[in-house]
Design a protein around this motif. Structure first.
Motif, PDB file in Angstrom:
ATOM      1  N   LEU A   1     -37.549 -10.546  30.421  1.00 36.72           N
ATOM      2  CA  LEU A   1     -36.821 -10.113  29.234  1.00 36.72           C
ATOM      3  C   LEU A   1     -35.330 -10.435  29.240  1.00 36.72           C
ATOM      4  O   LEU A   1     -34.743 -10.733  28.199  1.00 36.72           O
TER       5      LEU A   1
ATOM      6  N   TYR B   1     -34.818 -16.044  26.504  1.00 36.15           N
ATOM      7  CA  TYR B   1     -36.222 -15.634  26.584  1.00 36.15           C
ATOM      8  C   TYR B   1     -36.589 -14.778  25.377  1.00 36.15           C
ATOM      9  O   TYR B   1     -35.900 -13.809  25.058  1.00 36.15           O
ATOM     10  N   ARG B   2     -37.683 -15.130  24.762  1.00 33.37           N
ATOM     11  CA  ARG B   2     -38.162 -14.370  23.616  1.00 33.37           C
ATOM     12  C   ARG B   2     -39.643 -14.113  23.819  1.00 33.37           C
ATOM     13  O   ARG B   2     -40.366 -14.963  24.318  1.00 33.37           O
ATOM     14  N   VAL B   3     -40.064 -12.928  23.442  1.00 33.49           N
ATOM     15  CA  VAL B   3     -41.487 -12.613  23.542  1.00 33.49           C
ATOM     16  C   VAL B   3     -42.207 -13.351  22.425  1.00 33.49           C
ATOM     17  O   VAL B   3     -41.679 -13.456  21.328  1.00 33.49           O
TER      18      VAL B   3
ATOM     19  N   ASN C   1     -31.789  -4.019  18.606  1.00 36.18           N
ATOM     20  CA  ASN C   1     -33.146  -4.407  19.030  1.00 36.18           C
ATOM     21  C   ASN C   1     -34.145  -3.291  18.726  1.00 36.18           C
ATOM     22  O   ASN C   1     -35.258  -3.550  18.282  1.00 36.18           O
TER      23      ASN C   1
ATOM     24  N   GLY D   1     -29.498 -11.750  23.367  1.00 37.13           N
ATOM     25  CA  GLY D   1     -28.983 -10.367  23.309  1.00 37.13           C
ATOM     26  C   GLY D   1     -29.141  -9.639  24.631  1.00 37.13           C
ATOM     27  O   GLY D   1     -28.159  -9.146  25.216  1.00 37.13           O
ATOM     28  N   LEU D   2     -30.358  -9.575  25.155  1.00 37.01           N
ATOM     29  CA  LEU D   2     -30.593  -8.824  26.387  1.00 37.01           C
ATOM     30  C   LEU D   2     -29.977  -9.529  27.595  1.00 37.01           C
ATOM     31  O   LEU D   2     -29.581  -8.886  28.556  1.00 37.01           O
TER      32      LEU D   2
ATOM     33  N   LYS E   1     -34.845  -3.515  15.199  1.00 36.60           N
ATOM     34  CA  LYS E   1     -35.535  -4.767  14.881  1.00 36.60           C
ATOM     35  C   LYS E   1     -36.990  -4.749  15.337  1.00 36.60           C
ATOM     36  O   LYS E   1     -37.880  -5.212  14.625  1.00 36.60           O
ATOM     37  N   TYR E   2     -37.223  -4.202  16.550  1.00 38.25           N
ATOM     38  CA  TYR E   2     -38.588  -4.247  17.092  1.00 38.25           C
ATOM     39  C   TYR E   2     -39.372  -2.956  16.837  1.00 38.25           C
ATOM     40  O   TYR E   2     -40.347  -2.673  17.517  1.00 38.25           O
TER      41      TYR E   2
ATOM     42  N   ASP F   1     -37.029   3.781  21.601  1.00 38.43           N
ATOM     43  CA  ASP F   1     -37.621   3.609  20.268  1.00 38.43           C
ATOM     44  C   ASP F   1     -39.124   3.817  20.292  1.00 38.43           C
ATOM     45  O   ASP F   1     -39.706   4.001  21.367  1.00 38.43           O
TER      46      ASP F   1
ATOM     47  N   PHE G   1     -34.762   1.493  26.973  1.00 43.12           N
ATOM     48  CA  PHE G   1     -33.821   0.682  27.759  1.00 43.12           C
ATOM     49  C   PHE G   1     -32.757   1.625  28.287  1.00 43.12           C
ATOM     50  O   PHE G   1     -32.271   2.505  27.569  1.00 43.12           O
TER      51      PHE G   1
ATOM     52  N   GLY H   1     -34.552 -14.312  16.091  1.00 44.22           N
ATOM     53  CA  GLY H   1     -33.554 -14.041  17.128  1.00 44.22           C
ATOM     54  C   GLY H   1     -33.357 -15.273  17.972  1.00 44.22           C
ATOM     55  O   GLY H   1     -34.095 -16.257  17.853  1.00 44.22           O
ATOM     56  N   PHE H   2     -32.358 -15.213  18.905  1.00 47.83           N
ATOM     57  CA  PHE H   2     -32.063 -16.367  19.758  1.00 47.83           C
ATOM     58  C   PHE H   2     -32.421 -16.122  21.224  1.00 47.83           C
ATOM     59  O   PHE H   2     -32.331 -17.000  22.061  1.00 47.83           O
ATOM     60  N   GLY H   3     -32.729 -14.886  21.548  1.00 49.71           N
ATOM     61  CA  GLY H   3     -33.077 -14.565  22.946  1.00 49.71           C
ATOM     62  C   GLY H   3     -31.873 -14.517  23.854  1.00 49.71           C
ATOM     63  O   GLY H   3     -31.991 -14.779  25.052  1.00 49.71           O
TER      64      GLY H   3
ATOM     65  N   ILE I   1     -43.307  -3.594  25.018  1.00 46.50           N
ATOM     66  CA  ILE I   1     -43.242  -4.899  25.705  1.00 46.50           C
ATOM     67  C   ILE I   1     -44.259  -4.895  26.846  1.00 46.50           C
ATOM     68  O   ILE I   1     -44.349  -3.910  27.594  1.00 46.50           O
TER      69      ILE I   1
HETATM   70  P1  ADP Z   1     -33.839 -11.622  20.493  1.00 42.81           P
HETATM   71  O1  ADP Z   1     -32.762 -12.383  19.878  1.00 42.81           O
HETATM   72  O2  ADP Z   1     -35.148 -12.346  20.545  1.00 42.81           O
HETATM   73  O3  ADP Z   1     -33.994 -10.231  19.987  1.00 42.81           O
HETATM   74  P2  ADP Z   1     -33.097 -10.349  22.952  1.00 42.81           P
HETATM   75  O4  ADP Z   1     -32.559 -10.949  24.192  1.00 42.81           O
HETATM   76  O5  ADP Z   1     -32.330  -9.279  22.371  1.00 42.81           O
HETATM   77  O6  ADP Z   1     -33.404 -11.551  22.014  1.00 42.81           O
HETATM   78  O7  ADP Z   1     -34.520  -9.806  23.315  1.00 42.81           O
HETATM   79  C1  ADP Z   1     -35.425 -10.592  24.004  1.00 42.81           C
HETATM   80  C2  ADP Z   1     -36.853 -10.217  23.646  1.00 42.81           C
HETATM   81  O8  ADP Z   1     -37.091  -8.887  24.075  1.00 42.81           O
HETATM   82  C3  ADP Z   1     -37.116 -10.153  22.190  1.00 42.81           C
HETATM   83  O9  ADP Z   1     -37.624 -11.406  21.760  1.00 42.81           O
HETATM   84  C4  ADP Z   1     -38.124  -9.054  22.032  1.00 42.81           C
HETATM   85  O10 ADP Z   1     -39.413  -9.588  22.031  1.00 42.81           O
HETATM   86  C5  ADP Z   1     -37.933  -8.197  23.202  1.00 42.81           C
HETATM   87  N1  ADP Z   1     -37.294  -6.918  22.856  1.00 42.81           N
HETATM   88  C6  ADP Z   1     -35.978  -6.613  22.956  1.00 42.81           C
HETATM   89  N2  ADP Z   1     -35.761  -5.325  22.620  1.00 42.81           N
HETATM   90  C7  ADP Z   1     -36.975  -4.802  22.309  1.00 42.81           C
HETATM   91  C8  ADP Z   1     -37.420  -3.509  21.869  1.00 42.81           C
HETATM   92  N3  ADP Z   1     -36.586  -2.485  21.730  1.00 42.81           N
HETATM   93  N4  ADP Z   1     -38.751  -3.361  21.643  1.00 42.81           N
HETATM   94  C9  ADP Z   1     -39.605  -4.391  21.796  1.00 42.81           C
HETATM   95  N5  ADP Z   1     -39.238  -5.621  22.190  1.00 42.81           N
HETATM   96  C10 ADP Z   1     -37.936  -5.829  22.451  1.00 42.81           C
END
Ligand code: ADP
Length: 736
Positions: free
Chosen positions: A680, A685-687, A639, A701-702, A642-643, A667, A728, A697-699, A672
């Protein structure tokens, strides 16, 4: 001089005797008259004396003898001092009696008067002394400059607290306690100046019965002067007024105390006097409440200051207290004031307390009051807000629960009862209603979650769980999401647990359907993917051997993507397992440094655009499921990559405080918002914003991260600022 001669006692007298015969009396007949004829009125008295002289030749002498004689036309009491002596003829015969006499009537009368007045004087002096001695006022007489106590009446002795032994002693010795007091000096001045001194309510320390008492007197020091105007002594007249003074002081003190209590009180306080309710004392709080100044208020009738009170119940209630002498009070009653902005309503709690006068009557009232306006209005607002909240809870179909962990009681509102299939309004309990209402497959998990909620250091009291209930009456299965918060006392003991419950049966069914699909698809994909991976690796080995760089590079990329897909599929499978409750952990001791290094290497494989740093942390061991924790790290690091589309540093590390290891991934990416931070870790859930809209993404991971950590009794946390990056982190206990 007077002479009786011959046997017939013929009389002769000289001129000096003549006045004693008075006017219109015996003169001149008496001259040459027989004695017996001249003095018939006294002949019986004087004849024996004459005979005595003639017979025996013995002279007589009488002093101030009363011999009344007829003269001035009446018998008069006349006093004489006289001597009778014989007179001899030429033969030596006693022939006559010569009288040498002088009238002493005036002298006798004078001395008689003197005697009488002396006696009278004595009688009145005795009276005076008696009067003085018995007087109810203390009187004492001091003589000479030494001020010797020559007299002191009973009252004065009592006043001085002394006995008669002080008579004859100078005052300074009789009352040694006066030594350091001003009175001896004042007496000395009076003696010197001859000017009296009057004292009113002077305090003196007097020793009575061995005790030095503080006493009060009205007195006068009156100088006594002789005929020449010189001072010979001082009369002290004194009255003890201690009781009066003390009574007055007591009244004054209680007045002062009352004033102090009123003035210092943070509450509204005032004293009203008489049936006009004159404002005698009032404090600052009172002026503020009335919005008046002291000048506009003090000494004036209450209804003159606040005419608007006439139409309110207060004057009648005050009058009743004045008449009955009984206190009266009320709570939070409205009180109207006329102001420039119109009529203002305030709420007041007050007490009217009658003040007893010395004689037990009531002429004043102490008013103590508290302005409750803000409280009453606040409560009204709160009631309105509660009503709103209730309505919005109802609209959102949220059930509400509230557990008092100290009393062991539990409150559920109607919706909450509905979600547990309860159709009565009786009391509910944690054991009988909550635990019994849980789906058997969720019970153990939910109990564990709630146990953790009550451990402050683990969860900070945060509660968020999804579970199934089986309706107590309708036996229906419902999916609910419960969110809440436990509150702790100063010893971090949970005392209250409040929250809400939302039915998510429909959403859950949808999710389960989606999950089933993912689980099935993942399962189906797993076998072909394993086979693709082994073929790719075989081809990669061959290409390397043939030194075919192009093929090797292409196959490496294929391999990386296959790995990515494998881990995605692994995530879906884990997710499905969590939902089915088949998630199992295999705990072992893990070297944190090793685990983080592995994560670092993986991250470097994914991206060359980021600078990935590992802060070394040697010899930190934790107990966890290795594969699952690596999955957590993989998710967090991927993540972070990716972000952070613009690259930047990614820091991985572990801080140890006490026996707690805090593992973090930080990072410099998009960050966020606070609002998104709340959700989150929800599944799927996805932002959604323009910065991340192109990142796929699928939302889950977290969600997986938070679930895995929850299974480890830990929690994923985030600190982030939009545009600056995110951190995190989670905490696990260190093992030795
Ligand atoms: P996704 O598959 O969308 O990455 P996650 O559950 O991993 O799903 O994350 C959920 C949301 O949290 C993401 O859509 C993203 O917007 C936000 N996010 C996760 N990690 C970070 C990060 N390190 N920096 C910014 N946003 C993050």
């Amino acid at each position: 001089m007077f002479l009786w001669w011959g046997p017939q006692l013929i009389q002769f007298y000289n001129d000096a005797y003549r006045p004693s015969l008075g006017n219109n009396g015996k003169h001149p007949e008496a001259l040459g008259q027989r004695g017996e004829d001249c003095w018939p009125e006294i002949w019986p008295i004087i004849k024996p004396l004459i005979d005595q002289v003639l017979d025996k030749g013995e002279p007589t002498w009488s002093v101030d003898q009363l011999i009344p004689i007829y003269r001035n036309g009446k018998i008069e009491d006349v006093y004489w001092t006289f001597g009778y002596s014989p007179v001899y003829d030429e033969d030596g015969q006693r022939m006559g009696v010569i009288v040498i006499c002088s009238e002493t009537t005036e002298h006798v009368n004078n001395s008689k008067k003197l005697n009488e007045s002396y006696r009278a004087l004595q009688i009145s002096e005795d009276n005076l002394l008696n009067l003085v001695m018995q007087a109810p006022t203390a009187i004492g007489h001091l003589k000479g400059r030494e001020l010797v106590v020559v007299a002191a009446n009973q009252k004065m002795l009592e006043l001085w607290g002394k006995d008669t032994f002080i008579i004859g002693i100078p005052l300074k010795d009789a009352l040694p306690e006066l030594q350091d007091q001003p009175y001896l000096g004042i007496l000395d001045d009076v003696y010197t100046s001859g000017i009296p001194f009057f004292g009113t309510e002077h305090m003196a320390l007097i020793q009575r019965g061995g005790v030095l008492l503080e006493l009060y007197f009205d007195f006068v020091y009156q100088p006594i002067k002789d005929a020449n105007g010189n001072c010979t002594g001082i009369v002290i007249v004194a009255n003890e007024v201690t009781d009066n003074v003390l009574a007055r002081k007591r009244i004054q003190q209680s007045e002062d105390r009352l004033r102090q209590v009123v003035m210092k009180s943070p509450f509204i306080m005032l004293v009203l006097k008489g049936s006009d309710f004159i404002i005698e004392i009032a404090n600052e709080a009172c002026y503020q409440y009335w919005n008046k100044t002291a000048e506009a208020t003090l000494g004036k009738p209450l209804l003159t200051v606040l005419p608007e009170l006439k139409d309110q119940p207060f004057p009648a209630l005050l009058q009743r207290v004045l008449e009955s002498g009984e206190a009266f009070g009320e709570e939070e009653v409205p009180n109207y004031f006329e102001t420039e902005e119109g009529i203002v309503t305030k709420y007041v709690s007050y007490l009217y307390e009658p003040i007893l006068d010395e004689d037990g009557s009531v002429s004043r009232i102490l008013v103590a009051a508290e302005d409750r306006t803000r409280m009453v209005e606040g409560r009204k607002r709160l009631l309105a807000a509660e009503e709103n909240l209730r309505l919005s809870l109802e609209a959102a179909e949220l059930g509400r629960f509230d557990m008092d962990l100290v009393k062991g009681t539990m409150f559920w509102d109607a919706r909450c009862r509905e979600l547990f299939g309860i159709d009565h309004n009786d009391e509910v309990s944690y054991e009988n209603d909550f635990l019994t209402g849980l789906h058997p497959e969720d019970k153990e998990r939910v109990i564990k979650v709630i146990d953790d909620v009550f451990v402050k250091e683990l969860t900070n009291g945060d509660y968020d769980v999804e579970y199934r209930t089986i309706g107590a009456n309708d036996k229906k299965m419902r999916w609910v999401r419960a969110k809440g918060k436990a509150f702790f006392d100063e010893n971090d003991k949970a005392v209250r647990f409040i929250g809400s419950v939302l039915e998510i049966t429909d959403k859950k069914s949808e999710e389960l359907r989606r999950n089933d699909f993912f689980a099935m698809a993942s399962h189906e994909l797993k076998t072909p993917l394993t086979s693709i991976k082994s073929y790719v690796q075989m081809l990669l080995k061959k290409a390397t051997k043939d030194e075919d760089d192009f093929q090797a590079d292409a196959l490496n990329r294929v391999n990386k993507n296959v790995n990515k897909m494998t881990s995605l599929i692994q995530g879906f499978l884990n997710n499905a397992k969590i939902l089915e409750g088949k998630f199992e952990l295999h705990f072992e001791n893990i070297d944190v440094n090793e685990m983080l290094t592995e994560a670092l290497v993986d991250a470097q494989l994914i991206s060359q655009a980021h600078q990935i740093n590992l802060a070394p942390c040697k010899n930190v061991m934790i107990r966890a499921d290795r594969d699952k924790l690596i999955q957590v790290m993989e998710n967090l690091v991927s993540n972070a990559v990716k972000y952070s589309p613009k690259g930047g540093a990614i820091n991985i590390g572990c801080d140890v405080t006490g026996n707690i290891a805090e593992i973090y991934v930080q990072d410099e990416g998009v960050g966020i918002s606070e609002k998104d931070q709340q959700k989150l870790f929800d599944r799927f859930y996805r932002v959604r914003n323009e910065k991340v809209q192109h990142i796929s993404g699928f939302g889950i991971g977290l969600y997986l991260v938070s679930e895995i950590l929850r299974y480890h009794n830990s929690k994923i946390m985030v600190e982030s600022e939009e545009g600056k990056g995110s951190r995190f982190y989670f905490r696990l206990p260190v093992v030795n």
